[in-house]
Scaffold this motif. Structure first.
Motif, PDB file in Angstrom:
ATOM      1  N   GLU A  37      21.552   0.233 -48.777  1.00  9.98           N
ATOM      2  CA  GLU A  37      22.476   1.298 -48.381  1.00  9.98           C
ATOM      3  C   GLU A  37      22.759   2.232 -49.546  1.00  9.98           C
ATOM      4  OE1 GLU A  37      25.383  -0.091 -44.809  1.00  9.98           O
ATOM      5  OE2 GLU A  37      25.957  -0.690 -46.819  1.00  9.98           O
ATOM      6  N   THR A  38      22.905   3.487 -49.235  1.00  6.58           N
ATOM      7  CA  THR A  38      23.289   4.497 -50.206  1.00  6.58           C
ATOM      8  C   THR A  38      24.680   4.973 -49.840  1.00  6.58           C
ATOM      9  OG1 THR A  38      21.004   5.211 -50.463  1.00  6.58           O
ATOM     10  CG2 THR A  38      22.696   6.753 -51.155  1.00  6.58           C
ATOM     11  N   LYS A  39      25.541   5.128 -50.839  1.00  3.60           N
ATOM     12  CA  LYS A  39      26.908   5.602 -50.602  1.00  3.60           C
ATOM     13  C   LYS A  39      26.973   7.083 -50.933  1.00  3.60           C
ATOM     14  CE  LYS A  39      28.809   1.157 -51.904  1.00  3.60           C
ATOM     15  NZ  LYS A  39      27.662   0.554 -52.573  1.00  3.60           N
ATOM     16  N   TRP A  40      27.463   7.862 -49.980  1.00  2.44           N
ATOM     17  CA  TRP A  40      27.647   9.290 -50.181  1.00  2.44           C
ATOM     18  C   TRP A  40      29.119   9.618 -50.121  1.00  2.44           C
ATOM     19  CZ3 TRP A  40      23.682  11.278 -46.023  1.00  2.44           C
ATOM     20  CH2 TRP A  40      22.387  11.153 -46.527  1.00  2.44           C
ATOM     21  N   GLY A  41      29.633  10.291 -51.132  1.00  2.00           N
ATOM     22  CA  GLY A  41      30.989  10.815 -51.091  1.00  2.00           C
ATOM     23  C   GLY A  41      30.921  12.241 -50.600  1.00  2.00           C
ATOM     24  N   ILE A  42      31.679  12.552 -49.556  1.00  2.00           N
ATOM     25  CA  ILE A  42      31.601  13.888 -48.970  1.00  2.00           C
ATOM     26  C   ILE A  42      32.995  14.461 -48.759  1.00  2.00           C
ATOM     27  CG2 ILE A  42      29.351  13.630 -47.869  1.00  2.00           C
ATOM     28  CD1 ILE A  42      30.718  12.777 -45.327  1.00  2.00           C
ATOM     29  N   CYS A  43      33.092  15.763 -48.892  1.00  2.00           N
ATOM     30  CA  CYS A  43      34.341  16.488 -48.657  1.00  2.00           C
ATOM     31  C   CYS A  43      34.168  17.237 -47.345  1.00  2.00           C
ATOM     32  CB  CYS A  43      34.585  17.447 -49.815  1.00  2.00           C
ATOM     33  SG  CYS A  43      36.225  18.169 -49.845  1.00  2.00           S
ATOM     34  N   VAL A  44      34.969  16.898 -46.367  1.00  2.00           N
ATOM     35  CA  VAL A  44      34.826  17.472 -45.019  1.00  2.00           C
ATOM     36  C   VAL A  44      36.158  18.068 -44.563  1.00  2.00           C
ATOM     37  CG1 VAL A  44      32.982  15.869 -44.380  1.00  2.00           C
ATOM     38  CG2 VAL A  44      35.350  15.261 -43.916  1.00  2.00           C
ATOM     39  N   PRO A  45      36.120  18.936 -43.556  1.00  2.00           N
ATOM     40  CA  PRO A  45      37.372  19.469 -43.003  1.00  2.00           C
ATOM     41  C   PRO A  45      38.216  18.348 -42.393  1.00  2.00           C
ATOM     42  CG  PRO A  45      35.488  20.757 -42.257  1.00  2.00           C
ATOM     43  CD  PRO A  45      34.947  19.553 -42.951  1.00  2.00           C
ATOM     44  N   ASP A  46      39.533  18.522 -42.417  1.00  2.00           N
ATOM     45  CA  ASP A  46      40.450  17.532 -41.837  1.00  2.00           C
ATOM     46  C   ASP A  46      40.166  17.266 -40.371  1.00  2.00           C
ATOM     47  OD1 ASP A  46      42.024  16.660 -43.929  1.00  2.00           O
ATOM     48  OD2 ASP A  46      43.457  18.303 -43.726  1.00  2.00           O
ATOM     49  N   THR A  47      39.561  18.228 -39.684  1.00  2.00           N
ATOM     50  CA  THR A  47      39.304  18.070 -38.255  1.00  2.00           C
ATOM     51  C   THR A  47      38.205  17.059 -37.965  1.00  2.00           C
ATOM     52  OG1 THR A  47      37.790  19.950 -38.339  1.00  2.00           O
ATOM     53  CG2 THR A  47      40.078  20.393 -37.707  1.00  2.00           C
ATOM     54  N   MET A  48      37.378  16.745 -38.955  1.00  2.00           N
ATOM     55  CA  MET A  48      36.304  15.760 -38.745  1.00  2.00           C
ATOM     56  C   MET A  48      36.855  14.356 -38.952  1.00  2.00           C
ATOM     57  SD  MET A  48      32.917  17.478 -40.405  1.00  2.00           S
ATOM     58  CE  MET A  48      31.804  16.447 -39.466  1.00  2.00           C
ATOM     59  N   ASN A  49      36.384  13.422 -38.139  1.00  2.00           N
ATOM     60  CA  ASN A  49      36.766  12.026 -38.310  1.00  2.00           C
ATOM     61  C   ASN A  49      35.520  11.188 -38.565  1.00  2.00           C
ATOM     62  OD1 ASN A  49      35.513  11.655 -35.819  1.00  2.00           O
ATOM     63  ND2 ASN A  49      37.432  11.578 -34.693  1.00  2.00           N
ATOM     64  N   ASP A  50      35.707   9.888 -38.722  1.00  2.00           N
ATOM     65  CA  ASP A  50      34.594   8.996 -39.033  1.00  2.00           C
ATOM     66  C   ASP A  50      33.468   9.123 -38.005  1.00  2.00           C
ATOM     67  OD1 ASP A  50      36.567   8.252 -40.796  1.00  2.00           O
ATOM     68  OD2 ASP A  50      36.646   6.166 -40.181  1.00  2.00           O
ATOM     69  N   THR A  51      33.839   9.170 -36.737  1.00  2.00           N
ATOM     70  CA  THR A  51      32.847   9.213 -35.665  1.00  2.00           C
ATOM     71  C   THR A  51      32.040  10.511 -35.695  1.00  2.00           C
ATOM     72  OG1 THR A  51      34.302   7.853 -34.304  1.00  2.00           O
ATOM     73  CG2 THR A  51      32.535   9.014 -33.167  1.00  2.00           C
ATOM     74  N   SER A  52      32.709  11.641 -35.883  1.00  2.00           N
ATOM     75  CA  SER A  52      31.988  12.917 -35.883  1.00  2.00           C
ATOM     76  C   SER A  52      31.051  13.029 -37.088  1.00  2.00           C
ATOM     77  CB  SER A  52      32.964  14.097 -35.841  1.00  2.00           C
ATOM     78  OG  SER A  52      33.811  14.100 -36.957  1.00  2.00           O
ATOM     79  N   ILE A  53      31.435  12.456 -38.210  1.00  2.00           N
ATOM     80  CA  ILE A  53      30.558  12.469 -39.384  1.00  2.00           C
ATOM     81  C   ILE A  53      29.349  11.579 -39.127  1.00  2.00           C
ATOM     82  CG2 ILE A  53      30.376  11.855 -41.824  1.00  2.00           C
ATOM     83  CD1 ILE A  53      33.413  12.555 -41.988  1.00  2.00           C
ATOM     84  N   ASN A  54      29.576  10.395 -38.567  1.00  2.00           N
ATOM     85  CA  ASN A  54      28.455   9.500 -38.243  1.00  2.00           C
ATOM     86  C   ASN A  54      27.488  10.169 -37.283  1.00  2.00           C
ATOM     87  OD1 ASN A  54      29.419   7.457 -39.867  1.00  2.00           O
ATOM     88  ND2 ASN A  54      30.478   6.420 -38.213  1.00  2.00           N
ATOM     89  N   GLU A  55      28.011  10.873 -36.272  1.00  2.00           N
ATOM     90  CA  GLU A  55      27.160  11.567 -35.306  1.00  2.00           C
ATOM     91  C   GLU A  55      26.348  12.668 -35.973  1.00  2.00           C
ATOM     92  OE1 GLU A  55      29.997  12.826 -32.387  1.00  2.00           O
ATOM     93  OE2 GLU A  55      30.030  10.858 -31.392  1.00  2.00           O
ATOM     94  N   ALA A  56      26.960  13.397 -36.902  1.00  2.00           N
ATOM     95  CA  ALA A  56      26.246  14.468 -37.598  1.00  2.00           C
ATOM     96  C   ALA A  56      25.114  13.907 -38.456  1.00  2.00           C
ATOM     97  CB  ALA A  56      27.223  15.273 -38.459  1.00  2.00           C
ATOM     98  N   ILE A  57      25.365  12.797 -39.135  1.00  2.00           N
ATOM     99  CA  ILE A  57      24.317  12.176 -39.949  1.00  2.00           C
ATOM    100  C   ILE A  57      23.210  11.646 -39.048  1.00  2.00           C
ATOM    101  CG2 ILE A  57      23.771  10.267 -41.508  1.00  2.00           C
ATOM    102  CD1 ILE A  57      26.672  10.577 -42.605  1.00  2.00           C
ATOM    103  N   ALA A  58      23.582  10.957 -37.970  1.00  2.00           N
ATOM    104  CA  ALA A  58      22.593  10.369 -37.068  1.00  2.00           C
ATOM    105  C   ALA A  58      21.730  11.434 -36.406  1.00  2.00           C
ATOM    106  CB  ALA A  58      23.292   9.523 -36.014  1.00  2.00           C
ATOM    107  N   ALA A  59      22.269  12.632 -36.191  1.00  2.00           N
ATOM    108  CA  ALA A  59      21.505  13.707 -35.554  1.00  2.00           C
ATOM    109  C   ALA A  59      20.356  14.199 -36.430  1.00  2.00           C
ATOM    110  CB  ALA A  59      22.429  14.867 -35.205  1.00  2.00           C
ATOM    111  N   THR A  60      20.398  13.910 -37.728  1.00  2.00           N
ATOM    112  CA  THR A  60      19.332  14.371 -38.616  1.00  2.00           C
ATOM    113  C   THR A  60      18.042  13.583 -38.418  1.00  2.00           C
ATOM    114  OG1 THR A  60      19.985  12.905 -40.433  1.00  2.00           O
ATOM    115  CG2 THR A  60      20.992  15.113 -40.366  1.00  2.00           C
ATOM    116  N   LYS A  61      18.133  12.343 -37.966  1.00  2.00           N
ATOM    117  CA  LYS A  61      16.951  11.506 -37.716  1.00  2.00           C
ATOM    118  C   LYS A  61      17.335  10.456 -36.679  1.00  2.00           C
ATOM    119  CE  LYS A  61      13.024   9.706 -40.126  1.00  2.00           C
ATOM    120  NZ  LYS A  61      11.997  10.572 -39.610  1.00  2.00           N
TER     121      LYS A  61
END
Length: 111
Positions: A37-61
């Motif tokens: 596993e690789t750990k990424w630290g990311i700065c996101v808008p307050d409107t994003m939550n854990d699920t929306s970030i996971n979905e955005a990453i998963a959409a890449t592949k």
């Protein structure tokens, strides 16, 4: 790239804390072809939550992340450091006194 080599990149937590309406999150991802596993630290808008970030990453592949979904944690790191209370100041003073006492006792023992 760090991600393709399996390194940890926690991002810029301190700078993210200064951004209004933003939050710092840590995502654990398994990059295709890498087994750790690789750990990424990311700065996101307050409107994003854990699920929306996971979905955005998963959409890449989608094929890869269907087998090894990312995990994101946004509530691990506070938005700001805690304030100094009277108890925190007292405990810090006590611990510094113990450090001084240990240093003095060591110095006297060598004289």
């Amino acid at each position: 790239s760090y991600a393709t080599k399996g390194y940890d990149s926690y991002g810029e937590w301190f700078q993210c804390m200064g951004v209004q309406d933003a939050r710092y999150c840590v995502s654990l991802v398994t990059y295709p072809g890498i087994y750790s596993e690789t750990k990424w630290g990311i700065c996101v808008p307050d409107t994003m939550n854990d699920t929306s970030i996971n979905e955005a990453i998963a959409a890449t592949k989608p094929d890869h992340y269907a087998l090894s979904p990312p995990k994101t944690y946004c509530d691990l790191v506070p938005k700001r450091l805690p304030d100094w209370t009277a108890g925190a100041i007292g405990m810090t003073t006590f611990l510094l006194f113990l450090v001084f006492l240990t240093g003095a006792a060591t110095a006297v023992g060598y004289v």
